[in-house]
Design a protein around this motif. Structure first.
Motif, PDB file in Angstrom:
ATOM      1  N   TYR A   1      40.220 -38.953 -47.760  1.00 18.42           N
ATOM      2  CA  TYR A   1      39.507 -40.015 -48.474  1.00 18.42           C
ATOM      3  C   TYR A   1      40.446 -41.159 -48.832  1.00 18.42           C
ATOM      4  CZ  TYR A   1      36.779 -42.569 -51.842  1.00 18.42           C
ATOM      5  OH  TYR A   1      36.127 -43.576 -52.499  1.00 18.42           O
TER       6      TYR A   1
ATOM      7  N   ASP B   1      41.402 -43.117 -45.762  1.00 19.05           N
ATOM      8  CA  ASP B   1      40.311 -44.005 -45.371  1.00 19.05           C
ATOM      9  C   ASP B   1      40.301 -45.265 -46.237  1.00 19.05           C
ATOM     10  OD1 ASP B   1      37.795 -44.530 -43.845  1.00 19.05           O
ATOM     11  OD2 ASP B   1      36.900 -44.370 -45.839  1.00 19.05           O
ATOM     12  N   CYS B   2      40.504 -45.081 -47.540  1.00 18.72           N
ATOM     13  CA  CYS B   2      40.571 -46.237 -48.451  1.00 18.72           C
ATOM     14  C   CYS B   2      41.725 -47.158 -48.069  1.00 18.72           C
ATOM     15  CB  CYS B   2      40.739 -45.776 -49.894  1.00 18.72           C
ATOM     16  SG  CYS B   2      39.274 -45.003 -50.598  1.00 18.72           S
TER      17      CYS B   2
ATOM     18  N   LYS C   1      43.243 -47.464 -45.104  1.00 21.46           N
ATOM     19  CA  LYS C   1      43.005 -48.114 -43.810  1.00 21.46           C
ATOM     20  C   LYS C   1      42.009 -49.264 -43.936  1.00 21.46           C
ATOM     21  CE  LYS C   1      44.098 -44.343 -40.657  1.00 21.46           C
ATOM     22  NZ  LYS C   1      43.568 -43.395 -39.653  1.00 21.46           N
ATOM     23  N   LYS C   2      41.010 -49.094 -44.797  1.00 22.80           N
ATOM     24  CA  LYS C   2      39.998 -50.138 -44.995  1.00 22.80           C
ATOM     25  C   LYS C   2      40.421 -51.150 -46.050  1.00 22.80           C
ATOM     26  CE  LYS C   2      36.185 -47.220 -43.501  1.00 22.80           C
ATOM     27  NZ  LYS C   2      34.976 -46.491 -43.912  1.00 22.80           N
ATOM     28  N   ARG C   3      41.606 -50.910 -46.621  1.00 19.43           N
ATOM     29  CA  ARG C   3      42.171 -51.790 -47.646  1.00 19.43           C
ATOM     30  C   ARG C   3      41.187 -52.014 -48.799  1.00 19.43           C
ATOM     31  NH1 ARG C   3      46.947 -53.186 -46.536  1.00 19.43           N
ATOM     32  NH2 ARG C   3      47.095 -55.121 -47.659  1.00 19.43           N
ATOM     33  N   LYS C   4      40.555 -50.919 -49.219  1.00 20.40           N
ATOM     34  CA  LYS C   4      39.592 -50.982 -50.318  1.00 20.40           C
ATOM     35  C   LYS C   4      40.313 -51.315 -51.617  1.00 20.40           C
ATOM     36  CE  LYS C   4      36.103 -47.803 -48.579  1.00 20.40           C
ATOM     37  NZ  LYS C   4      35.351 -46.581 -48.834  1.00 20.40           N
ATOM     38  N   ARG C   5      39.658 -52.091 -52.426  1.00 16.40           N
ATOM     39  CA  ARG C   5      40.194 -52.459 -53.734  1.00 16.40           C
ATOM     40  C   ARG C   5      39.269 -51.900 -54.809  1.00 16.40           C
ATOM     41  NH1 ARG C   5      45.186 -55.180 -54.092  1.00 16.40           N
ATOM     42  NH2 ARG C   5      45.525 -56.115 -52.059  1.00 16.40           N
TER      43      ARG C   5
END
Length: 71
Positions: free
Chosen positions: A54, A57-58, A60-64
């Motif tokens: 998880y 994945d965060c 790699k997607k550069r989630k903020r």
């Protein structure tokens, strides 16, 4: 099963997983651990692996994370 085995002719192999992961200590809330443990029961994967997947994945997607502090 033999009583003794002869390993003298075996070739030495390096561990291919050395340096692939970094061990860290992290404090997680019980709700997070319980959630991933329940998910682990459903999927058959260890809960630590699920947390790693998880977070990967965060990353790699550069989630903020969106935080709003309420007084």
């Amino acid at each position: 099963m033999k009583k003794e085995y002869n390993f003298s002719k075996m070739k030495e192999l390096k561990n291919p997983y050395t340096g692939k992961k970094q061990a860290v200590g992290i404090n997680l809330s019980p709700q997070v651990v319980d959630y991933f443990k329940a998910l682990a029961d459903e999927t058959g994967l260890p809960y630590q692996k699920l947390i790693d997947l998880y977070l990967l994945d965060c990353a790699k997607k550069r989630k903020r994370l969106k935080l709003e502090w309420v007084a």
